[in-house]
Scaffold this motif. Structure first.
Motif, PDB file in Angstrom:
ATOM      1  N   ASN A  17       0.816  -1.223   0.000  1.00 35.61           N
ATOM      2  CA  ASN A  17       0.000   0.000   0.000  1.00 35.61           C
ATOM      3  C   ASN A  17       0.852   1.278   0.000  1.00 35.61           C
ATOM      4  O   ASN A  17       0.341   2.368   0.218  1.00 35.61           O
ATOM      5  N   VAL A  18       2.165   1.125  -0.287  1.00 39.01           N
ATOM      6  CA  VAL A  18       3.028   2.318  -0.431  1.00 39.01           C
ATOM      7  C   VAL A  18       3.064   2.701  -1.906  1.00 39.01           C
ATOM      8  O   VAL A  18       3.272   1.846  -2.767  1.00 39.01           O
ATOM      9  N   ILE A  19       2.865   3.978  -2.178  1.00 43.18           N
ATOM     10  CA  ILE A  19       2.865   4.396  -3.579  1.00 43.18           C
ATOM     11  C   ILE A  19       4.277   4.787  -4.025  1.00 43.18           C
ATOM     12  O   ILE A  19       4.964   5.538  -3.345  1.00 43.18           O
ATOM     13  N   ASN A  39      14.189  12.442  -1.316  1.00 39.52           N
ATOM     14  CA  ASN A  39      14.183  10.991  -1.096  1.00 39.52           C
ATOM     15  C   ASN A  39      12.756  10.478  -1.020  1.00 39.52           C
ATOM     16  O   ASN A  39      11.894  11.114  -0.421  1.00 39.52           O
ATOM     17  N   GLY A  40      12.527   9.337  -1.656  1.00 42.25           N
ATOM     18  CA  GLY A  40      11.195   8.738  -1.614  1.00 42.25           C
ATOM     19  C   GLY A  40      10.243   9.292  -2.654  1.00 42.25           C
ATOM     20  O   GLY A  40       9.067   8.937  -2.693  1.00 42.25           O
ATOM     21  N   ALA A  41      10.730  10.167  -3.542  1.00 42.30           N
ATOM     22  CA  ALA A  41       9.855  10.807  -4.533  1.00 42.30           C
ATOM     23  C   ALA A  41       9.398   9.832  -5.615  1.00 42.30           C
ATOM     24  O   ALA A  41       8.355  10.023  -6.238  1.00 42.30           O
ATOM     25  N   PHE A  47      13.200   4.512 -12.770  1.00 38.96           N
ATOM     26  CA  PHE A  47      14.289   3.823 -13.466  1.00 38.96           C
ATOM     27  C   PHE A  47      14.033   2.308 -13.543  1.00 38.96           C
ATOM     28  O   PHE A  47      14.285   1.679 -14.566  1.00 38.96           O
ATOM     29  N   LYS A  48      13.542   1.741 -12.441  1.00 39.97           N
ATOM     30  CA  LYS A  48      13.305   0.282 -12.445  1.00 39.97           C
ATOM     31  C   LYS A  48      12.213  -0.079 -13.449  1.00 39.97           C
ATOM     32  O   LYS A  48      12.277  -1.128 -14.088  1.00 39.97           O
ATOM     33  N   LEU A  49      11.231   0.792 -13.592  1.00 42.35           N
ATOM     34  CA  LEU A  49      10.195   0.551 -14.610  1.00 42.35           C
ATOM     35  C   LEU A  49      10.802   0.635 -16.008  1.00 42.35           C
ATOM     36  O   LEU A  49      10.441  -0.129 -16.902  1.00 42.35           O
TER      37      LEU A  49
END
Ligand code: ADP
Length: 310
Positions: A17-19, A39-41, A47-49
């Motif tokens: 449930n973390v976006i 951080n966390g943006a 990049f992983k996508l």
């Protein structure tokens, strides 16, 4: 108009449930593009996508017109430098590149000549036979980039390449990244949590905050959105009383707070780029000595909140 190198339409990615990214839209064209956010943006998620190691829950992500998910052949056209450390400490630079080249199907004379070429591009020829465990942060970053461009990809992804480096190394890396685009034709997407650093590489940026693109496009247009939002810049050095007075006369200055011990000041400015541009003349006019200059990080966080309309 040429085809977008990357096109993200309504892309969302959740981790439980973390976006990670929230209805993210972006078109990346040829050149250098900066992804900036605290951080966390969602920068690493993006990049992983792009390299297909994770899949979007919703929306469409295309790299050079094709989906990267379950499409390993796409990786021939992409070089990826993640933000974490992965260079084997016991290997020399050239051993690492031989290993990386083997994974891309390079061998023999082709591998040897490409390795030599890439070492020249990242200016690591002299350190090629040293073990990487002894490399400095900047050298490690150069070698990571060398490994990522060995197969001569069109698109190079650099996740936080400047983090943890000192200002001198940062400048050298910025110049090198610019040359990889200008002299060697790589299209580059580079992330950072420092807007001013990215601005030294490109004017095309996307600002990310909590998984959303809060502003994309030319930095001068984005600056227009920011102009009402003051930035806090800390300047440390000696003989700063004159500098504080001169700063107050400048149209971009909102306020100046000189620290009681006079070892530093905090300037609130509406257009930090103008302050940065004026610094050489301000220093020579006032005869002060500036040891360091930085933008307060929590200020960046508040800027993103402001742009996101929170
Ligand atoms: P950035 O690179 O800008 O720091 P990330 O893409 O790493 O941002 O993270 C975006 C959000 O997704 C953050 O809230 C982060 O905690 C979360 N996140 C990233 N990767 C994972 C993961 N593997 N599992 C759970 N949450 C994650």
């Amino acid at each position: 108009m040429t085809m977008a190198i990357v096109s993200a339409k309504g892309v969302s990615k959740w981790y439980g449930n973390v976006i990670g990214l929230n209805n993210f839209n972006m078109e990346v064209r040829s050149g250098i593009t900066g992804i900036v956010g605290p951080n966390g943006a969602g920068k690493s998620t993006f990049f992983k996508l792009l390299v297909g190691t994770i899949r979007a829950n919703m929306g469409e992500m295309l790299v050079m017109g094709k989906s990267p998910w379950k499409n390993p052949s796409q990786l021939r056209g992409i070089g990826f430098c993640p933000d974490y450390e992965y260079l084997p400490a016991d290997l020399t630079g050239v051993e690492f590149l031989n290993l990386a080249g083997g994974l891309h199907g390079l061998s023999g004379q082709r591998l040897a000549s490409r390795t030599a070429e890439v070492l020249r591009m990242v200016e690591m020829t002299d350190a090629r036979d040293r073990r990487m465990g002894g490399y400095s942060k900047g050298m490690k970053q150069r070698m990571k980039i060398a490994g990522a461009i060995l197969h001569d990809p069109k698109l190079l992804l650099l996740d936080e390449p400047l983090s943890g480096t000192d200002p001198v190394v940062r400048k050298e890396l910025i110049d090198m990244i610019k040359a990889l685009n200008k002299d060697h034709g790589h299209d580059i997407i580079v992330s950072s949590h420092v807007l001013f650093e990215v601005e030294r590489m490109t004017h095309e940026v996307a600002l990310l905050y909590k998984g959303r693109a809060v502003a994309t496009g030319d930095i001068s247009e984005i600056r227009g959105l920011m102009s009402n939002h003051p930035h806090h810049i800390v300047i440390e050095g000696q003989g700063l009383v004159g500098l504080a007075k001169s700063l107050l006369d400048r149209p971009f200055t909102v306020s100046v707070h000189l620290w009681p011990d006079r070892s530093g000041l905090t300037a609130e400015v509406s257009r930090p780029d103008e302050l940065f541009d004026s610094m050489p003349s301000l220093i020579s006019e006032t005869g002060c000595q500036v040891d360091s200059m930085r933008s307060l990080d929590d200020d960046l966080e508040s800027l993103f909140k402001y742009l996101a309309g929170w």
